[in-house]
Scaffold this active site. Structure first.
Site, PDB file in Angstrom:
ATOM      1  N   GLU A  34      85.667  19.735  43.806  1.00 16.38           N
ATOM      2  CA  GLU A  34      87.119  19.561  43.964  1.00 16.38           C
ATOM      3  C   GLU A  34      87.551  19.959  45.364  1.00 16.38           C
ATOM      4  O   GLU A  34      86.937  20.823  45.988  1.00 16.38           O
ATOM      5  CB  GLU A  34      87.882  20.473  42.980  1.00 16.38           C
ATOM      6  CG  GLU A  34      87.850  20.025  41.554  1.00 16.38           C
ATOM      7  CD  GLU A  34      88.598  20.977  40.627  1.00 16.38           C
ATOM      8  OE1 GLU A  34      89.139  21.994  41.104  1.00 16.38           O
ATOM      9  OE2 GLU A  34      88.627  20.687  39.423  1.00 16.38           O
ATOM     10  N   ARG A  39      94.405  27.864  22.299  1.00 14.68           N
ATOM     11  CA  ARG A  39      94.694  29.056  21.478  1.00 14.68           C
ATOM     12  C   ARG A  39      96.076  29.557  21.852  1.00 14.68           C
ATOM     13  O   ARG A  39      96.687  29.090  22.802  1.00 14.68           O
ATOM     14  CB  ARG A  39      93.678  30.159  21.795  1.00 14.68           C
ATOM     15  CG  ARG A  39      93.712  30.518  23.276  1.00 14.68           C
ATOM     16  CD  ARG A  39      92.962  31.770  23.641  1.00 14.68           C
ATOM     17  NE  ARG A  39      93.283  32.155  25.004  1.00 14.68           N
ATOM     18  CZ  ARG A  39      92.657  31.743  26.094  1.00 14.68           C
ATOM     19  NH1 ARG A  39      91.637  30.917  25.998  1.00 14.68           N
ATOM     20  NH2 ARG A  39      93.047  32.148  27.289  1.00 14.68           N
TER      21      ARG A  39
END
Ligand code: MV4
Length: 677
Positions: free
Chosen positions: A200, A292
């Site tokens: 990246e 989560r």
């Protein structure tokens, strides 16, 4: 709705989930390890079942055992909290197989977001913005180098299976690429069993902005706005806030919609967080999705007035989302600080031990006026699974509490955070409270100049050289010691009921040596009719007691009034005053004279003098350091202290007796040892 759930976690999040369940009339089953038999989460649940030894691998990670317990106790669903089994695809599947509801996303969504490169491909299709880079299958070194050269340096290599900052390498120049690639792949295979990497463009001063999303099983998905979690150290979040400072309405909508697109692309259900890194110019890129409920969810609850655990339970039970996007709005500003048992001065080393004393700011809930604020935000909220007397063990995360504050705006929230931190008192363990105080007061945080390098860049301000203890701090420590001696002598808890007549007509002087980590404070104390004088380095001040409420003292110090809490832990006096904590070790040389003698097997008079007080009786069991008797010599008081835990056997002198130097004063038996005289 469920009538009983099992909470497959511990600490604050287990307590947090239990609180909502209780409010909704749902029974809770706690599971716990041998280390947690007395833990708060066990106490706040309706039932609790032991699942194994302290190590998480043998307890909180034992999905099979936890499912067995859920079935045996009649729980219909399992809330995994965060960490442990919360993002474990196999556990989510095993719950379904056992006929239990996993209160979280479908296993397929956990899997889809588990691999960075696969997730990025899905996001590309969903038109979620990605950092320029390469995340494909071709792992040929020459090919990857061509990709890096195309992206232009600096680039970041990331292990596809990695997370939380593990398995990353910054590469500054093309010539360094091959070596960095080899090293990154080595770490990736060792840490994750998979050497796939992606490349990246490396953003140099990014902000971490994440979007809370919620999806139901009916195909609806909303975003509950953003949190800024830029203030981190070594990929551990320290402060989180919502909304993100400087966020425009347009960018909020764009990021929110991108996050919803990300969730929809993986068939998401329940609470999730889409993490972005944002450039200082406001452009943002997808990083990963956390499948989560996150540690920092309370700041979102504070600004939306919602209970995200309630939403999780409703969605898991098959209900529709309680609100649509157009019904959601932001009210005010919230900041969370994570209070850890750790030592910032020692590289944030976790501090293991018992919380001997804990005083927390008062949690405050109030209703604010106006249409935009129909809910009642708490000005101060504390989520914690640790109480006074509890231990922080080496087995689990050393977080003590989350302190969350709300304000109408960021400045008010900051002021409340400063106030709340100044009221937080912890003795027995090192904590990061003073560090958090400096952090929130620092120019970059107060001015909302946030990025992920803030702590490292402002190291000097955040880790100042320790200064000298101020006179009020020393006066409080000295007064605490002198008062407790006086009370013991008087045999009464009322400091004014001192009728023993021990105080002589002549002025008694004694030295009292305090020290902190950096400095020594040799004090000379003189006893007066109505108080003491305290002398340090040629400066003298008069102290009078003006009030005492347990360990909280109010003094007149010259013409000032000072007050504070002084908590004694062995020979250390913890002084909390004016929002700061100073730990002072008291090395009363006279008390030590007794100690040194005792080590040789005798409790003897360090010099000739007269017994002025006997503080114990034959047969008394005493703690190490407890004052046993006081003698006066050369106008100074000498405290004879217990050399260790033990029992006073026989007192050989009484008040008023003259003693010769070296005379044995009493006989003392150490606990569990043979008689010492
Ligand atoms: C980055 C980055 C700069 N550029 N990716 C670190 C953990 C993982 N969630 C993503 N991380 C980063 N990825 C690019 N292309 C900087 C970080 C990063 C970081 C990100 C969020 C919060 C704290 C961080 C600390 C250091 C580096």
């Amino acid at each position: 709705m469920f009538t009983k759930i099992l909470i497959a976690n511990r600490g604050e999040i287990a307590c947090r989930v239990a609180a909502t369940a209780r409010r909704m009339g749902i029974k809770t089953v706690a599971v716990y390890s041998e280390a947690d038999a007395m833990a708060k989460h066990v106490a706040v649940c309706d039932e609790a079942v032991l699942i194994g030894p302290p190590a998480a691998k043998e307890s909180y990670l034992r999905g099979d055992k936890i499912i067995e317990v859920a079935l045996a106790t009649g729980a219909q669903a399992i809330h995994p909290g965060y960490g442990f089994l919360s993002e474990n695809e196999g556990f989510a599947k095993a719950c379904a197989t056992a006929g239990l509801v996993f209160i979280g996303p479908p296993a397929s969504a956990i899997r889809a977001m588990g691999s960075k490169s696969a997730a990025k491909s899905l996001m590309e299709t969903a038109e979620v913005p990605l950092v320029p880079g390469y995340h494909g299958d071709n792992q040929d070194a020459d090919f990857l180098q061509i990709q890096a050269d195309r992206i232009a340096y600096p680039v970041l290599l990331k292990a596809s299976a990695g997370g939380g900052g593990k398995g990353m390498r910054i590469v500054e120049r093309s010539v360094d690429f091959k070596a960095a690639l080899a090293s990154c792949k080595r770490e990736a295979i060792n840490s994750f069993g998979d050497d796939k990497v992606l490349v990246e463009k490396y953003l140099t001063r990014p902000r971490h902005i994440e979007i809370q999303v919620f999806a139901d099983t009916h195909g609806d998905c909303v975003y509950l706005f953003e949190r800024d979690c830029s203030v981190q150290r070594r990929h551990q979040k320290v402060l989180e806030e919502a909304p993100a400072p400087g966020m425009s309405l347009e960018r909020r909508a764009a990021m929110g919609e991108a996050a919803v697109a990300a969730a929809k692309a993986v068939g998401y259900v329940g609470a999730g967080t889409v993490e972005f890194i944002a450039n200082q110019d406001g452009s943002f890129y997808f990083m990963e999705m956390n499948t989560r409920l996150q540690v920092e969810h309370p700041v979102t609850e504070m600004i939306t007035g919602l209970d995200l655990v309630e939403w999780q339970l409703r969605v898991a039970a098959g209900q529709r989302l309680p609100l649509q996007q157009s019904q959601l709005s932001i009210n005010g500003h919230a900041i969370e600080a994570r209070i850890y048992a750790e030592n910032p001065e020692k590289g944030f080393l976790p501090s293991i031990g018992t919380v001997r004393h804990m005083h927390t700011p008062q949690a405050v809930t109030f209703r604010v006026g106006g249409d935009a604020a129909a809910h009642a935000p708490a000005a101060v909220r504390i989520d914690s699974g640790v109480r006074q007397g509890d231990a922080i063990s080496p087995f689990y995360d050393p977080m003590i509490a989350k302190l969350i504050v709300w304000g109408r705006n960021r400045d008010q929230a900051l002021a409340r955070m400063a106030q709340a931190l100044s009221e937080y008192q912890i003795v027995g363990l090192a904590s990061n409270i003073a560090f958090l105080q400096r952090l929130i007061a620092s120019a970059p945080f107060a001015g909302a100049d946030l990025d992920t390098g803030l702590i490292e860049r402002h190291h000097d301000v955040l880790f100042p050289a320790s200064g000298k203890a101020a006179l009020p701090v020393l006066a409080l420590a000295a007064a605490s010691l002198l008062c407790s001696e006086r009370q013991q002598r008087a045999g009464a808890s009322d400091p004014w009921a001192d009728a023993s007549g021990w105080r002589l007509n002549s002025v008694l002087r004694r030295s009292l040596d305090f020290a902190d980590e950096a400095n020594a404070y040799p004090l000379t104390i003189a006893y007066l009719e109505d108080g003491w004088t305290i002398e340090l380095g040629g400066m003298t001040a008069k102290i009078c007691m003006a009030g005492q409420d347990g360990s909280h003292l109010t003094l007149k110090l010259g013409d000032q009034t000072v007050h504070g809490n002084v908590v004694r832990d062995g020979e250390t006096f913890h002084v909390f005053t004016a929002g700061s904590h100073t730990a002072l070790l008291c090395t009363d040389p006279l008390a030590h004279a007794g100690e040194t003698e005792a080590e040789g097997g005798r409790l003897t008079a360090p010099m000739p003098g007269k017994i002025v007080a006997v503080l114990v009786s034959a047969g008394d069991a005493v703690e190490k350091g407890a004052p046993l008797l006081i003698m006066e010599a050369m106008k100074m008081e000498h405290t004879i202290a217990a050399p260790n835990h033990g029992v006073v056997e026989e007192l050989l002198y009484a008040v008023g007796d003259q003693v010769a130097e070296g005379a044995q004063l009493l006989s003392f038996k150490l606990s569990g040892e043979t008689k010492q005289t």
